[in-house]
Design a protein around this motif. Structure first.
Motif, PDB file in Angstrom:
ATOM      1  N   TRP A  73       2.212   3.160  -2.346  1.00 15.93           N
ATOM      2  CA  TRP A  73       1.883   4.263  -3.248  1.00 15.93           C
ATOM      3  C   TRP A  73       0.723   5.087  -2.696  1.00 15.93           C
ATOM      4  CZ3 TRP A  73      -2.800   4.918  -5.620  1.00 15.93           C
ATOM      5  CH2 TRP A  73      -3.681   3.828  -5.576  1.00 15.93           C
ATOM      6  N   GLN A  74      -0.235   4.434  -2.038  1.00 17.32           N
ATOM      7  CA  GLN A  74      -1.359   5.169  -1.440  1.00 17.32           C
ATOM      8  C   GLN A  74      -0.880   6.029  -0.270  1.00 17.32           C
ATOM      9  OE1 GLN A  74      -3.892   1.912  -0.444  1.00 17.32           O
ATOM     10  NE2 GLN A  74      -4.928   1.897  -2.442  1.00 17.32           N
ATOM     11  N   MET A  81       2.205   7.202   0.174  1.00 12.68           N
ATOM     12  CA  MET A  81       3.025   8.297  -0.349  1.00 12.68           C
ATOM     13  C   MET A  81       2.161   9.382  -0.990  1.00 12.68           C
ATOM     14  SD  MET A  81       5.976   7.708   0.640  1.00 12.68           S
ATOM     15  CE  MET A  81       6.836   9.011  -0.186  1.00 12.68           C
ATOM     16  N   LEU A  82       1.125   8.978  -1.718  1.00 15.37           N
ATOM     17  CA  LEU A  82       0.220   9.950  -2.327  1.00 15.37           C
ATOM     18  C   LEU A  82      -0.483  10.776  -1.253  1.00 15.37           C
ATOM     19  CD1 LEU A  82      -1.048  10.985  -4.978  1.00 15.37           C
ATOM     20  CD2 LEU A  82      -2.856   9.291  -4.630  1.00 15.37           C
ATOM     21  N   THR A  83      -0.923  10.112  -0.197  1.00 17.74           N
ATOM     22  CA  THR A  83      -1.570  10.815   0.913  1.00 17.74           C
ATOM     23  C   THR A  83      -0.608  11.785   1.586  1.00 17.74           C
ATOM     24  OG1 THR A  83      -2.978   8.896   1.311  1.00 17.74           O
ATOM     25  CG2 THR A  83      -2.795  10.493   3.093  1.00 17.74           C
ATOM     26  N   LYS A 108       0.817  -1.222   0.000  1.00 20.20           N
ATOM     27  CA  LYS A 108       0.000   0.000   0.000  1.00 20.20           C
ATOM     28  C   LYS A 108       0.851   1.273   0.000  1.00 20.20           C
ATOM     29  CE  LYS A 108      -3.916  -2.213   0.754  1.00 20.20           C
ATOM     30  NZ  LYS A 108      -5.008  -2.265  -0.159  1.00 20.20           N
ATOM     31  N   ILE A 145       2.132  13.198   0.308  1.00 24.31           N
ATOM     32  CA  ILE A 145       2.476  14.299  -0.600  1.00 24.31           C
ATOM     33  C   ILE A 145       1.327  15.290  -0.711  1.00 24.31           C
ATOM     34  CG2 ILE A 145       2.955  14.856  -3.028  1.00 24.31           C
ATOM     35  CD1 ILE A 145       4.609  12.219  -3.093  1.00 24.31           C
ATOM     36  N   LEU A 146       0.105  14.796  -0.884  1.00 28.41           N
ATOM     37  CA  LEU A 146      -1.044  15.699  -1.012  1.00 28.41           C
ATOM     38  C   LEU A 146      -1.312  16.468   0.283  1.00 28.41           C
ATOM     39  CD1 LEU A 146      -3.557  13.605  -3.143  1.00 28.41           C
ATOM     40  CD2 LEU A 146      -2.256  15.626  -3.836  1.00 28.41           C
ATOM     41  N   SER A 147      -1.227  15.790   1.419  1.00 29.70           N
ATOM     42  CA  SER A 147      -1.492  16.486   2.677  1.00 29.70           C
ATOM     43  C   SER A 147      -0.405  17.517   2.976  1.00 29.70           C
ATOM     44  CB  SER A 147      -1.624  15.498   3.829  1.00 29.70           C
ATOM     45  OG  SER A 147      -0.431  14.780   4.007  1.00 29.70           O
TER      46      SER A 147
END
Length: 163
Positions: free
Chosen positions: A114-115, A117-119, A112, A121-123
């Motif tokens: 990538w999820q 890391m995406l969270t 999990k 980076i976005l936060s």
């Protein structure tokens, strides 16, 4: 093999202690007491979360609890200023357990990741953007208030000259 210079090391430690005492302006006892006050508020928040079954982090509740205590005057800012500076200064050490957790749950991070890391980076981007926008808006408000007061003072001077 080189032998360590103990005298140089001890003088470095003494200089570091003096630097820290100059930085904090107090002894380490005051810093420890103030950190204990902050920790006590956090523990009270933890107890409240457990007792009331709140869907909220004890850190977040503790922050609001500390804000209420500071605004009400129950805790004075001077009682926790040095402790808060110390904790913020050593914040990097708080991320070591996080990294150890990532290493412990390597399988979860691989499946999990990538999820996560995406969270992250976005936060992070949202926090940076909201901080920048807040700074810009407050700075504009400060300029507007400054101009208003300068204009008002200028009008008062003109009125006094005309009289």
């Amino acid at each position: 093999m080189r032998t360590p210079n103990i005298g140089l090391y001890l003088s470095f430690l003494a200089e570091k202690k003096l630097t820290l005492q100059r930085f904090y302006g107090q002894s380490w006892l005051y810093v420890l007491i103030q950190c204990a006050i902050i920790a006590a508020v956090w523990c009270c928040a933890e107890i409240l979360v457990e007792l009331l079954h709140l869907p909220l982090s004890s850190g977040v509740l503790g922050m609001f609890l500390m804000l209420i205590l500071l605004m009400s005057g129950a805790i004075k800012v001077s009682w926790v200023r040095l402790g808060a500076k110390f904790v913020l200064g050593e914040l990097v050490l708080m991320f070591i357990p996080l990294m150890m957790s990532i290493l412990q749950y390597k399988g979860l991070f691989v499946s999990k990741g990538w999820q996560l890391m995406l969270t992250i980076i976005l936060s992070t981007a949202m926090v940076m953007l909201s901080s920048a926008l807040t700074f810009i808006m407050v700075r504009r408000l400060q300029r507007r208030l400054y101009r208003y007061h300068i204009h008002k003072a200028h009008l008062n001077l003109k009125n006094n000259d005309n009289v």
